[in-house]
Design a protein around this motif. Structure first.
Motif, PDB file in Angstrom:
ATOM      1  N   GLN A 354       3.136   5.647  -1.995  1.00 18.20           N
ATOM      2  CA  GLN A 354       1.803   5.922  -2.507  1.00 18.20           C
ATOM      3  C   GLN A 354       1.079   4.603  -2.723  1.00 18.20           C
ATOM      4  OE1 GLN A 354       2.426   9.303  -2.942  1.00 18.20           O
ATOM      5  NE2 GLN A 354       0.262   9.689  -2.573  1.00 18.20           N
ATOM      6  N   GLY A 355      -0.063   4.437  -2.104  1.00 19.40           N
ATOM      7  CA  GLY A 355      -0.737   3.143  -2.154  1.00 19.40           C
ATOM      8  C   GLY A 355      -0.377   2.261  -0.988  1.00 19.40           C
ATOM      9  N   ARG A 356       0.668   2.653  -0.234  1.00 18.80           N
ATOM     10  CA  ARG A 356       1.034   1.987   1.029  1.00 18.80           C
ATOM     11  C   ARG A 356       1.252   0.497   0.839  1.00 18.80           C
ATOM     12  NH1 ARG A 356      -3.599   1.925   3.179  1.00 18.80           N
ATOM     13  NH2 ARG A 356      -4.619   2.659   1.300  1.00 18.80           N
ATOM     14  N   GLY A 357       1.963   0.119  -0.249  1.00 20.56           N
ATOM     15  CA  GLY A 357       2.112  -1.280  -0.584  1.00 20.56           C
ATOM     16  C   GLY A 357       3.453  -1.873  -0.201  1.00 20.56           C
ATOM     17  N   LEU A 358       3.435  -3.150   0.143  1.00 23.72           N
ATOM     18  CA  LEU A 358       4.640  -3.944   0.353  1.00 23.72           C
ATOM     19  C   LEU A 358       4.663  -4.998  -0.745  1.00 23.72           C
ATOM     20  CD1 LEU A 358       7.045  -4.513   2.391  1.00 23.72           C
ATOM     21  CD2 LEU A 358       5.581  -6.328   3.307  1.00 23.72           C
ATOM     22  N   PHE A 359       5.725  -5.008  -1.568  1.00 22.01           N
ATOM     23  CA  PHE A 359       5.804  -5.869  -2.744  1.00 22.01           C
ATOM     24  C   PHE A 359       7.040  -6.759  -2.671  1.00 22.01           C
ATOM     25  CE2 PHE A 359       3.591  -2.011  -3.882  1.00 22.01           C
ATOM     26  CZ  PHE A 359       2.522  -2.435  -4.649  1.00 22.01           C
ATOM     27  N   ASP A 360       6.960  -7.925  -3.303  1.00 20.57           N
ATOM     28  CA  ASP A 360       8.136  -8.772  -3.416  1.00 20.57           C
ATOM     29  C   ASP A 360       8.866  -8.470  -4.724  1.00 20.57           C
ATOM     30  OD1 ASP A 360       6.794 -10.112  -5.475  1.00 20.57           O
ATOM     31  OD2 ASP A 360       6.286 -11.850  -4.240  1.00 20.57           O
ATOM     32  N   GLY A 361       9.968  -9.169  -4.961  1.00 17.53           N
ATOM     33  CA  GLY A 361      10.791  -8.907  -6.126  1.00 17.53           C
ATOM     34  C   GLY A 361      10.197  -9.368  -7.435  1.00 17.53           C
ATOM     35  N   TYR A 362       9.022 -10.018  -7.389  1.00 17.02           N
ATOM     36  CA  TYR A 362       8.303 -10.395  -8.600  1.00 17.02           C
ATOM     37  C   TYR A 362       7.231  -9.369  -8.968  1.00 17.02           C
ATOM     38  CZ  TYR A 362      10.434 -14.918  -7.577  1.00 17.02           C
ATOM     39  OH  TYR A 362      11.325 -15.919  -7.299  1.00 17.02           O
ATOM     40  N   GLY A 363       7.017  -8.393  -8.085  1.00 18.12           N
ATOM     41  CA  GLY A 363       5.981  -7.401  -8.316  1.00 18.12           C
ATOM     42  C   GLY A 363       4.663  -7.707  -7.646  1.00 18.12           C
ATOM     43  N   ASN A 364       4.603  -8.751  -6.831  1.00 20.89           N
ATOM     44  CA  ASN A 364       3.373  -9.103  -6.136  1.00 20.89           C
ATOM     45  C   ASN A 364       3.182  -8.241  -4.898  1.00 20.89           C
ATOM     46  OD1 ASN A 364       2.806 -11.341  -7.871  1.00 20.89           O
ATOM     47  ND2 ASN A 364       4.331 -12.529  -6.756  1.00 20.89           N
ATOM     48  N   ARG A 365       1.983  -7.727  -4.721  1.00 25.04           N
ATOM     49  CA  ARG A 365       1.674  -7.010  -3.488  1.00 25.04           C
ATOM     50  C   ARG A 365       1.469  -8.030  -2.371  1.00 25.04           C
ATOM     51  NH1 ARG A 365      -1.193  -2.078  -1.406  1.00 25.04           N
ATOM     52  NH2 ARG A 365      -1.106  -1.143  -3.489  1.00 25.04           N
TER      53      ARG A 365
END
Length: 438
Positions: A354-365
């Motif tokens: 939902q939101g189609r996001g790719l995030f890193d392990g810090y929570g950054n999109r």
């Protein structure tokens, strides 16, 4: 193709020893394919695998009937990634498309011939279909209501997993040999409800799987091996949402298993003997992914969502292997997620459907997966448009690609992963066997 890179609102709270500030979603990932699913036979449940032996993944979509939380698969369609329909099965006039639970429809090379079979549980029967043609190979009776979920396991000690488990929603599990002969059945394992999916794990290296049936681990013969206990969590309030292997070992005490607990509002890690190592309480932890998300945090990390929150307030936490929260993000709805190494650095990124996001392990999109405007979630009717995130090699190069499903228009988007690491031992194309929403 009319692709509109809409970025949905996002709130981030990041914690940890090397916390980073949130970054704008400047990168748009265009789809490699948009596959329009058959409008009559397709459902929200999607799995992928090589059906015809050409070393390319095909898509299988299924819909199901729900009668007072008793489910069975009612219609299935198999399609190539160019949209061509290979075959259709079942009754398209019954069933629903809603993404609510596991659907008993899997792709698995059951006979070991290198081609994926489609195996499903319909009302009263397990049905095995030839993956390339959809022709029925076998139709085996199963107990009434035992069509909630299907799992393949090695209980008999053969060279591969040919036994199968079926279950009711929360009460009973049956194990069968490939020929349909019943091996055992268990009702209320350990005095608790069953898990959504029975999870096979060979804890002692004898070539036969133990079965995490709920809060109870069963031996391959169905007898109780141990039952998880807790001083902090009332396990009778709910059931096991999922079990994941955080760390494998050569003997049970070396294993680390993650347990998320629906209704009981907890998440825990125990060893392969059921000994509690840590617990967190107070939230409805649901689905768990295990991977290497942070280079500055030792060991593996967990990505776990917190469900049953208002739309727009869907937390996803990143935990270290000791249960410490090292990052947190909030999206519209974080329930469906998966891990993929997208940039080839050996670390996993988090895909939130939902939101189609790719995030890193810090929570950054890091990026947003583009979709056609007509396929995007309607913010005024989010429950009617749940999306699922899947990963698997869909392009034949060995790297795990990303798949996002849409419920509004019955389509699957495939995003090619050009930089992801190729595994030393390539996996078969697709989403692999025993796929689950949890």
């Amino acid at each position: 193709m009319n692709i509109t890179p809409i970025v949905l609102p996002l709130v981030l709270l990041v914690t940890g020893t090397a916390a980073c500030c949130a970054v704008a979603a400047e990168t748009i990932i265009e789809p490699w394919r948009r596959v329009a699913l058959d409008p009559d036979f397709a459902g929200a449940w999607v799995v992928a695998g090589d059906l015809d032996g050409d070393n390319e993944a095909e898509l299988v979509s299924a819909r199901n009937v729900d009668r007072n939380d008793v489910h069975f698969t009612s219609a299935v369609v198999a399609q190539k990634v160019d949209g061509r329909v290979l075959w259709r099965w079942g009754n398209p006039h019954i069933g629903r498309k809603k993404l609510h639970h596991d659907v008993a429809c899997q792709i698995y090379d059951w006979d070991g011939n290198g081609k994926g079979d489609v195996v499903l549980c319909t009302e009263g029967f397990l049905v095995e279909l030839d993956g390339a043609t959809g022709k029925q190979r076998r139709r085996l009776p199963i107990p009434e209501g035992a069509s909630d979920c299907l799992t393949f396991a090695n209980l008999s000690g053969g060279t591969r997993a040919t036994d199968y488990l079926v279950k009711t929603r929360y009460t009973q599990i049956w194990a069968f040999r490939r020929d349909g002969r019943q091996l055992w059945t268990v009702t209320g394992p350990g005095g608790h409800r069953t898990a959504h999916q029975a999870v096979p794990i060979d804890l002692d290296g004898d070539g036969r799987d133990e079965i995490m049936a709920g809060f109870t681990m069963l031996n391959p013969d169905g007898t109780e091996r141990w039952t998880y206990t807790s001083q902090q969590i009332d396990l009778h309030r709910g059931h096991l949402d999922c079990c994941r292997v955080l760390r494998a070992g050569n003997k049970p005490e070396e294993f680390r298993l993650v347990l998320s607990m629906c209704g009981a509002d907890g998440i825990a890690v125990c060893d392969g003997n059921g000994k509690t190592l840590w617990e967190l309480t107070g939230h409805h932890f649901e689905s768990v992914d295990v991977g290497r998300l942070r280079s500055d945090v030792p060991g593996s990390q967990l990505a776990v969502d917190i469900d049953h929150r208002p739309w727009g307030q869907g937390p996803l936490w990143v935990l270290d292997d000791q249960g410490h929260r090292v990052a947190e993000m909030t999206t519209d709805y974080s329930r469906h997620h998966a891990l993929v190494d997208w940039n080839g650095d050996g670390l996993d990124e988090i895909v939130v459907a939902q939101g189609r996001g790719l995030f890193d392990g810090y929570g950054n999109r890091l990026a947003t997966f583009a979709m056609q405007t007509a396929d995007l979630t309607d913010p005024h009717a989010p429950d009617a448009a749940e999306m699922e995130a899947l990963v698997g090699d869909m392009t034949g190069d060995g790297a795990a690609d990303v798949l996002l499903t849409t419920c509004r228009s019955s389509a699957v988007y495939i995003y090619e992963n050009p930089l992801g690491l190729r595994p030393a031992a390539p996996k078969p194309p697709g989403t692999q066997s025993n796929f689950t929403l949890y």
